[in-house]
Design a protein around this motif. Structure first.
Motif: not given
Length: 93
Positions: A67-93
């Protein structure tokens, strides 16, 4: 409880600073939090690529993390992280 590992290779520190201002509040919207984060990273076995920064995130469950990674209301926040450089997020489970 479920965890996610975030790995960041930073090319735009100013974008990362803007992301950090919003990251905790964005995580909290889905019950998530930053358990640990550091830029002081060291391989203790093998020779993995070492990112500039890494974080361990926690969420109540898998649905909350997705829900966090796919929340359209948070798209601008995720865009800031992605704009900062390469980011990989791995769910453990």
């Amino acid at each position: 409880m479920i965890y996610a590992y975030a790995s960041l290779t930073i090319t735009k520190p100013e974008a990362l600073a803007a992301y950090r201002e919003k990251a905790a509040a964005a995580l909290a919207l889905h019950g998530g939090k930053i358990e640990a984060a550091s830029a002081d990273l060291h391989a203790i076995d093998g020779v993995p690529p070492i990112p500039d920064a890494a974080a361990l995130l926690s969420f109540p469950d898998r649905d909350a993390a997705l829900g966090w990674i796919n929340d359209p209301a948070l798209a601008d926040v995720h865009a800031l992280r992605r704009d900062a450089g390469a980011s990989d997020i791995i769910l453990l489970g």
